[in-house]
Structures are given as structure tokens and as C-alpha cells.
Design a protein around this motif. Sequence first.
Motif, PDB file in Angstrom:
ATOM      1  N   LYS A   1      -2.896   3.076  -5.340  1.00 42.66           N
ATOM      2  CA  LYS A   1      -3.903   2.539  -6.254  1.00 42.66           C
ATOM      3  C   LYS A   1      -4.609   1.397  -5.534  1.00 42.66           C
ATOM      4  N   ALA A   2      -5.875   1.182  -5.858  1.00 38.87           N
ATOM      5  CA  ALA A   2      -6.602   0.101  -5.175  1.00 38.87           C
ATOM      6  C   ALA A   2      -6.415  -1.234  -5.887  1.00 38.87           C
TER       7      ALA A   2
ATOM      8  N   LEU B   1       1.925  12.431  -4.594  1.00 38.26           N
ATOM      9  CA  LEU B   1       1.675  12.918  -5.958  1.00 38.26           C
ATOM     10  C   LEU B   1       2.782  12.470  -6.902  1.00 38.26           C
ATOM     11  N   ILE B   2       4.010  12.502  -6.406  1.00 37.87           N
ATOM     12  CA  ILE B   2       5.142  12.048  -7.233  1.00 37.87           C
ATOM     13  C   ILE B   2       4.980  10.560  -7.547  1.00 37.87           C
ATOM     14  N   GLY B   3       4.625   9.797  -6.542  1.00 37.49           N
ATOM     15  CA  GLY B   3       4.422   8.360  -6.758  1.00 37.49           C
ATOM     16  C   GLY B   3       3.316   8.102  -7.752  1.00 37.49           C
ATOM     17  N   GLU B   4       2.198   8.776  -7.562  1.00 35.56           N
ATOM     18  CA  GLU B   4       1.057   8.563  -8.465  1.00 35.56           C
ATOM     19  C   GLU B   4       1.435   8.884  -9.903  1.00 35.56           C
ATOM     20  N   TYR B   5       2.205   9.966 -10.063  1.00 33.74           N
ATOM     21  CA  TYR B   5       2.545  10.374 -11.435  1.00 33.74           C
ATOM     22  C   TYR B   5       3.552   9.410 -12.065  1.00 33.74           C
ATOM     23  N   TRP B   6       4.688   9.216 -11.384  1.00 31.69           N
ATOM     24  CA  TRP B   6       5.760   8.445 -12.035  1.00 31.69           C
ATOM     25  C   TRP B   6       5.443   6.954 -12.079  1.00 31.69           C
ATOM     26  N   PHE B   7       4.701   6.446 -11.139  1.00 21.78           N
ATOM     27  CA  PHE B   7       4.328   5.032 -11.185  1.00 21.78           C
ATOM     28  C   PHE B   7       3.296   4.790 -12.280  1.00 21.78           C
ATOM     29  N   ASP B   8       2.661   5.861 -12.717  1.00 14.98           N
ATOM     30  CA  ASP B   8       1.665   5.727 -13.775  1.00 14.98           C
ATOM     31  C   ASP B   8       2.304   5.768 -15.169  1.00 14.98           C
ATOM     32  N   GLN B   9       3.562   6.180 -15.232  1.00 19.60           N
ATOM     33  CA  GLN B   9       4.223   6.301 -16.538  1.00 19.60           C
ATOM     34  C   GLN B   9       4.773   4.963 -17.023  1.00 19.60           C
ATOM     35  N   THR B  10       4.903   4.031 -16.109  1.00 22.46           N
ATOM     36  CA  THR B  10       5.455   2.730 -16.470  1.00 22.46           C
ATOM     37  C   THR B  10       4.707   1.681 -15.640  1.00 22.46           C
TER      38      THR B  10
ATOM     39  N   ALA C   1       5.764 -10.359  -8.492  1.00 27.71           N
ATOM     40  CA  ALA C   1       6.326  -9.002  -8.417  1.00 27.71           C
ATOM     41  C   ALA C   1       5.556  -8.218  -7.372  1.00 27.71           C
ATOM     42  N   THR C   2       6.067  -7.101  -7.019  1.00 25.07           N
ATOM     43  CA  THR C   2       5.327  -6.210  -6.130  1.00 25.07           C
ATOM     44  C   THR C   2       4.933  -4.988  -6.936  1.00 25.07           C
ATOM     45  N   ASP C   3       3.650  -4.719  -6.952  1.00 20.49           N
ATOM     46  CA  ASP C   3       3.184  -3.499  -7.604  1.00 20.49           C
ATOM     47  C   ASP C   3       3.342  -2.375  -6.587  1.00 20.49           C
ATOM     48  N   LEU C   4       4.319  -1.519  -6.824  1.00 22.26           N
ATOM     49  CA  LEU C   4       4.636  -0.484  -5.830  1.00 22.26           C
ATOM     50  C   LEU C   4       3.485   0.506  -5.636  1.00 22.26           C
ATOM     51  N   ALA C   5       2.682   0.684  -6.683  1.00 25.58           N
ATOM     52  CA  ALA C   5       1.531   1.591  -6.542  1.00 25.58           C
ATOM     53  C   ALA C   5       0.542   1.012  -5.533  1.00 25.58           C
ATOM     54  N   LEU C   6       0.381  -0.319  -5.562  1.00 22.37           N
ATOM     55  CA  LEU C   6      -0.501  -0.969  -4.578  1.00 22.37           C
ATOM     56  C   LEU C   6       0.191  -1.014  -3.217  1.00 22.37           C
TER      57      LEU C   6
END
Lengths: 561, 459
Positions: free
Chosen positions: A489-490, A451-460, A479-484
Amino acid sequence: MRELRHRFKMKRTRFVFLSAAFGGFLCLAGIPAFSAEPDVSPKTVSFDAEKLKKNKTGLYADIFDQIVYEKGAQFLRLGDLARRLTGKEKRIPARDVNIFDEVPDSLFFTNRQGREPLSKEALRDGTGEAVPAEGDWTVIKGKTEGVNAGFFIKDSTGQKFLLKFDPIDYPELASASESISSRIFYAAGYNVPSYHVVEFPLDRLVPAPDAKFFDQDGFNKPLTKEKIAELLHSAGKTKEGLYRASASKFLKGEILGPFSLSGCRSEDPNDTVPHRVLRTVRALRIMASWVNYYDLRMENTMDVLEDSAGGKVIRHYVYDFGSTLGSAGYGPKPPQFGHEYIFDYRDIAKALFTLGFWEKPWQKRWDENKRRVSMRSAGYFDNLYFNPGKWKPQLPYDAYDELTDADGFWAAKIILSFSEEDLKAIIETGKLTNDKVREYITGTLLERRKLIGEYWFDQTAPLDWFQIETRAEGLTVRATDLALYYGLKASARYRVSAPGFEKEYDRPEFFIETGKPASLPDPLILEVQSTRSDGRWSKKVCLTLARRGDRFELSKIERQL
Amino acid sequence: MKNVRHYHIFRNTGFRACCALGVCLALIFPSYAESAPEKLSYDRFTPALQEGTSGPQKLEGKAEYLLNHALVWPLDIFKKGMDETLNFIEHHRVYDKLDWLYEQFKANGIYTKPQMLSNLRDSGPGAEFNFSEMARLKQSMPHLKATGGIGWIDHKYFRVHSELGVEKKTEVGPYGWGVFNYEDRPREDFFGIGPDTSRGDGASYHSEITTVGARGGYSLGFGTDFAGEFLYENANIGDGKKGNMAQIGQHFPGQVIPGLDGADFLVMGAELTRDTRDFPEDPHKGSNIRLYGRFYKDVGGERLNFMKLRFEASKYVELFSDRQVIAARLVGEHNLELGNHNHIPFFHMARLGGNGLLPSLGDTMRGYVRNRFYADSDLVLNFEYRYEIWHYKNSALDAVIFCDEGQAFNEIGNFEMKDFRTTVGGGLRFKLRRRNYLSFETAWSNEGFQIYARTTAPF
């Protein structure tokens, strides 16, 4: 003429006095506007320990300062007030951040898990300090702060420890929380004392002849063997009848009291930047949100004067992890913690004006849990209505409020670097006897991490680990998209813009076709955005690429605040 | 052998098929999304700071700095003092010591009971004493009731009382005790009799009432009590000591105001109560009903024989959760002259106005000043909506919105619905362990607004 000269003299005297007064005024005020250059590389200094200020605070003073004084004083800070009223609040970038938007090692923080995943042994060992040695443990005095029983002891080798016991109705709760959370903080990079779960028979505790403790009436009384036994009536025991406690080793060096979460220590040349603009201090809020460390306030920080390379440094610690996960030290965590401050004006006003019909998230959660704690050793720890962006510690601090999305991304990146196996290794050190409790805590921490990742990775734009490749026909930025990368994230889309260039991509691999790299400006500034979960474009990550011969190299990463 | 098997597999599936599968896998599982990062060409953790932060950087401009701190500096001295004091209190466990002291007083039969008329300014010290605990007789004589109390508010109120007898210790059983009560109120307000008096017509009087006698009863169980009393009462009435108000004797001629010269009474009364509240000081559920009648026999020959009938009923209901409580109370009082040419003394009339509480204050009409209306009868409905707005461990802050409807009237035949007066208001009540500790309320009526600071809720 004499009259004129006299007047001139008078004016000159007045001017000198006024200037001196104003100068003195500014000096006394210690205007941080002219603060010295920040330098995070620690310098050893020959401190005079006697002259160093020993900060003091406590829960009452913390509450007064943050809930009463600071909340009132904000209306007297006319500059900030005007900005707030006109909607022009400024966001101050963190000042302990390097050119690649990372926090270099400092006296506050050492990159550990974020630099390279630690081994399971390293995670379990934490600070690497030993447990109290076998043999008699001499009780020096009773614990002065907090509500549950505790003693300061000296083991047979002369090492000093603080023992804190579990509440009798919630066995293993506080000691396990302390061991687990302190290791998480340590692995993340913060300085913490060592914490170990220890089990021992009562007769191991031998009071020193001059040992004293504060009884429940507030009087300092001699601590006898009988009194120790009486105090431990309310402490949790193992099935084997042993007392179970968390043992934290005294830090080496001179304790200088807590560090400010806002200002800095003027007499320390390594501590020149106001702490509220340090990413390491700001991001404590996010680390705390993960392990539910609601009590992370000034009193639970510590400055220690330590020996270092022939001189001394003041190292900054965070301690007392008994109020983490589902524990409040004396029992399960009160339901409102993590959701509102101890006295939350905003939530109180909301409840007042909605006539009590607005159900606060923690009330809803508490009611849905039927107002009880299902696993006593886990306490009150779940992710129902956990919102990483809205998580609140017990007290509001400027440093936590001024946290930027860039700071949030940095902290979330460290949190996400802990794998399930890492967490299991850390949770083992809590010596929880019930497998279900262990699994529950692991599951809750993992879910919270997500949940922390989903939230903070979505802010930037959650892009990191950039690689630049200079080709004959242009540049490739990977680059590496850390959410992926962490499976949050899909898919995502990316937009890269530079002077005279804007293009969208399906992958975080951006080819900037220019014909000839030589025609590119130096430095080349690329602005990269990714799509957020709601489909909108994220805040920008600015990459500065500098020419090195015939190649371009990454020289700076900046994230939009 | 191993190599041979691999070769066969490769030859059987075919090179093209392998390539096609590889391409498909690469498309389905893009390597950039799942793979670990390659080694970076730069030192991510270099100590080289961002340009903007590596030189002297201003968090605030000079002007902004002065704007932000000029007004705060003087307060910093106060903050420092407060911090030092609070640290001292916490580290020396002053609260624990005070708590111990309070418990010591309690163990010795002394209970603090601050007195409040309507706000903090009208407040004073008070204490209740349990003499049987003081004399260590609780163990040997558990039914002994030997209590007393004292309360004082500067220039406004003084009371001492004591009781001696047998108190009830079980759910069902008898009880009884002798009583003594002395109450002195040097500055009571009086605005005339009836519903249509003017607040501008106020006068001040001094009342001093002494009561001795006996009370006894029987507890029927389930919170129900039946009690009776026989008392002698001496009431002395004089000019009030309120500087800015007229004296009652000058403002209202004696023949119009019965009881202006005081009186002596023999009082006989009976009372039925039923109390099913869950917490008497912060009820969420249950009700409290009190019904009593008192016969006042004038023994001074002033023709002030009368009967007082009074009914009080309050009910508490949780609305959607235990954080929202509806509280309602109905109070009715009727005083009846007994025999021709008898009157009801004004100081025993039904009174309306203020926040109630303390023994014998006016009934609760919070938008009006205390004892604003005097009449033979009154009828009051108090309605409160109480809801929790803050909670921490065992302390809580409730907000309250209330409405009081009431009227004072002299003849039952004169009672009309349109004569009801309304007050509305709200407030905050701080509670600790479900006991009211501090309450701030404000109420509006057609005569302006009133502010109250109390330690208890009115009902």
C-alpha cells in the motif's frame, strides 16, 4: 406413614439413578465445555505407548466425514443452526494465542521465520536431516497410499526413507514440489518430515526378501527386482537416465496416526484445546493457499510420540507435500482444486440454478489456459483468479472455516516475511533443471504472497511491532504498518480512540496528548484502526497499556475477530 | 587524503543544502514505512496466553452444548461404523479388487447389465455374454458373433436372447447373424387405445413374445448401416398379474382390443441407421438417425397383418462450451393395417409414456406412466438441455432440464397440433468416463409427476 416413607425412598432411589445416569452421560460425552486449561508449553509425560490411541483415516473416510456427515449434521446442531438463521454466528478466538496476539512455540508450531528471518542455509537445510546414504537401498515394501510409484527403503546405515517418484510425463514435478513446500512449511514454523530430491540408478534398489507391494489389482504381491523395474516404467528420469524421487526420512518416534483437525487427543495432557480453535491449525488454510496445498486434510497430518527431556511428548506433524504448487502427485493439479471442494454443495447449487451459464472461476481459468499445462515440470500453478479469501482445500474443515481475520493476519505476516531471496534459496532445493520453470515458480509464489498480504492485511489494521514511549506531556505509540512495510500500500490513515479521546493520524505514530501521563487510566485501552483499500475503517486492534511506575508498557494486543 | 576529499565536498555543497536535502529525503521516504523494526521492548513470543484463554473457557454453554450435540450423538455411531468400513475398503484396496473382478468377467466374455424399468424398485440383475470370448475363439475367429444375454426384474420382466453369426469388424463390410429372443412381461399396463383414454381405466396384461430369425446388413462407412431381417414371432397375451388393476380381458371386451388372444407373425423388415455421435452414452456432438419399416404377416389367421414404419432422429449440439449440450430427438411411428378387416394388434401399437429404453418400452413421455397411450401412430419430440454442475477427474454430474411433447393418434387425418401433450422435468445424471452410471429424474404432466432412477439416459 410407611407409605410416605416408601414413596420418599423410591423418589430418592430414582433421583440417585437419574443423577448417576446424567453424570455418566456427560462423562461419556466428554463435554468440551468444561475442557482443561490450555497450556502450550510442552510438558514431558511418561506415556504408555501401548495404550495410546492410533488414529486412522483415509481419503474415503475423510470425504464421508466432511462432505456427507458434517454437512448433514450441521442441520441437527440446533444451537448453531439457530445462530446461523438469526445471523448471530459467533466467532471463536484462537486459544493458542499469547497476550501479544502471537502464537508461542508449542508441539504444533515453532516460531522460525516469523521470529527472525532464517539464513539462506537454514532455509535450504529445512529440518536438517540427511539424504539416504550411498550404497544399496533395501526396499522394504511398496507405498500403500497414493497413485504414483513409491517404496519404503532402508539405506546402508539403517535409516528408513520413503521414496516417491515423479510421473513420467511430468518430470521433476512432484519431487520438486515436495521439497519446496515442505521447507516453506518448516520455515514458517510447522513440524514436517524432511524431504530431499534424490537421483539414483535403478540397481541401487534391492528388494528385501519379504518385500511386498499392492499391485494395481489391489493384491499384495512379492516385490522382486523385476517388479521394481516394471513399476518404475511410469516414473520420471533425469537426462542421465537416473531415477528421480523425493526421499523423506522416517520420523523418530512412534507414529500415532493423524491428528484431528477438530477435536483433541484426550489422553495427551499437552493437547487439551480442540484443534479447531488453534490458530496454528486454522492458519494451515492460509499457508496451504500460498503453496496451493489442496490436499491438506486429516490424513496428511501425523502425531508422533517422541522422546523429550527424559519423558515423552506427542508432536504434531504435517506431511505429504507432493500435491502442492502445480502438482497433484500423479500429474498436474486438476483445475478445480483451490477453487472448490471435492464436492462443493454451494458451487454445485450455483451451477444448477444458473443453468450452467455461470462459469466457475476455475473453468474460466482452465479455458483461458487453453486446457493445457504449458510447463510440465511446473504443473498447473498460476494466480489467475486466485482469491486468498476464497481459496479452498479439497475438503471443508471447521478449523479452516472458523479462521478469523486475526488468524489470517498472523499467517499472512509470516508469509510476507519470506523475501524473494529466501524463496529462491528454498526453490533451489527442488533441483529443477529448467531455469524458466524455476523462475516461473518463484514469480508465482511471490505474486501469490503479495495477493495474500493484500487480502489479509486489508481485513484488519495491519499494525504490528508496537513501541510505547511515555513522555511528560503524553504517550507516543509507534507501530509498523505491515502493508506499507512490505510495499502493498502507498499510504493509509489511522484512527485511535480511547476513553475521551479520538484522533486521526497520517502515520502509524500516535501521540496521545494528555497533559500528564499520571492522569491516564490504568490500564489504558487504545483502539486503533487503519483505512482499508476501499477507504473504509478497518477492524480494530486493541492495545492494553499498563502502568509500570511512571511509564506505560504494552501488556496486551487483541485484534477484532 | 580521503578525509580531505570528503571535507571539500561538504564545503562545496554547503551545510544548509545538505540539511535541506536530508529533510526532503526524510519527507519523501518516511523512515517508518521502509525501515526494519527496532528491537521491541517486549517478548512477542511469550508463552503467556490471552486472559480469556488461560483459564477454563467454555466454547459453548451447557444448554447450547446439549442443543448442538443431542441429535448428533446417535449419528456418531453410524459415522464411526462408516469410517471403519471406508478405511477398510481403502486400505485393503477393495475397489481395485472389485475392478479386477469386473475386468476378469469382461475378459471372459461376461458383462453386467442391470435392468431397470423406471426406477430402482423396478430393477433387477442382468448380464450379457460373449461366448466367443468365453471359448477363447476371439483370436482365431475374430468375426464370430456368439452372444447372449439375460435380464430379470422380479414379477415384471424376464428376457433371454442370443445371436450367432458374423459381426462387422471393419468400417465397411457385411454382417449377419441368427437371433433368438424371449421376453416375458407379466404386468404390463394398458389404458385403452387412442389419445383420449383415462388413466383410471387401466388394466393389466401378460405378454410373452418369442422371436427367432435372422438379421443381416452392410456397413457403408461413416456410421451408416443398412440392415434387413426375417423373423418368426409368437406372441402370447394373457391376463396380467398386477393385483390392484383389472384384467385386460374383463375390462376391455375382446372384440374391441385386437390381438388380445395373441398372434403368430412372419416379420420382414429393413432398417437404415446413421450414427455420428462422439460418445454413444454421453453424446455432445453428432446425430443418430434410424429409419425402419417392418411388415408383419399374421400366420395364425387372426387378420392382424400390418406394416410398421418408424423414424427416430436425435441431434446433439454443444451450446457455449462442452459443458452445455442441447439434445433433441424426434420420433414418429405409424402402423398401417394391410388389407380390409385387418387390425393392428394392441401390443404392437405405438406406445407413449415413461422414460423409454429397454427393448420395446413406450416412447419417452416422462410425465406419464409407462405405456400410458396406445394408438396406431405417435409423434414425439424430446428436448433436453444438459449442463455440467460438477466435475472431478473423469467423473461428472450433469443436470438436465427436459420437455417432452407428444401425441398418440389413430388416424393421420386426426392429427392436430392442439392435441400435443406436454411434460416437463429435470434431473441429475452421474457419469464416469463419459458413461452414464446413475440418473435421477422427475417429470410433471397434467396427470401428476413421475420419478425415475435409471442407469442410462433415454437418448
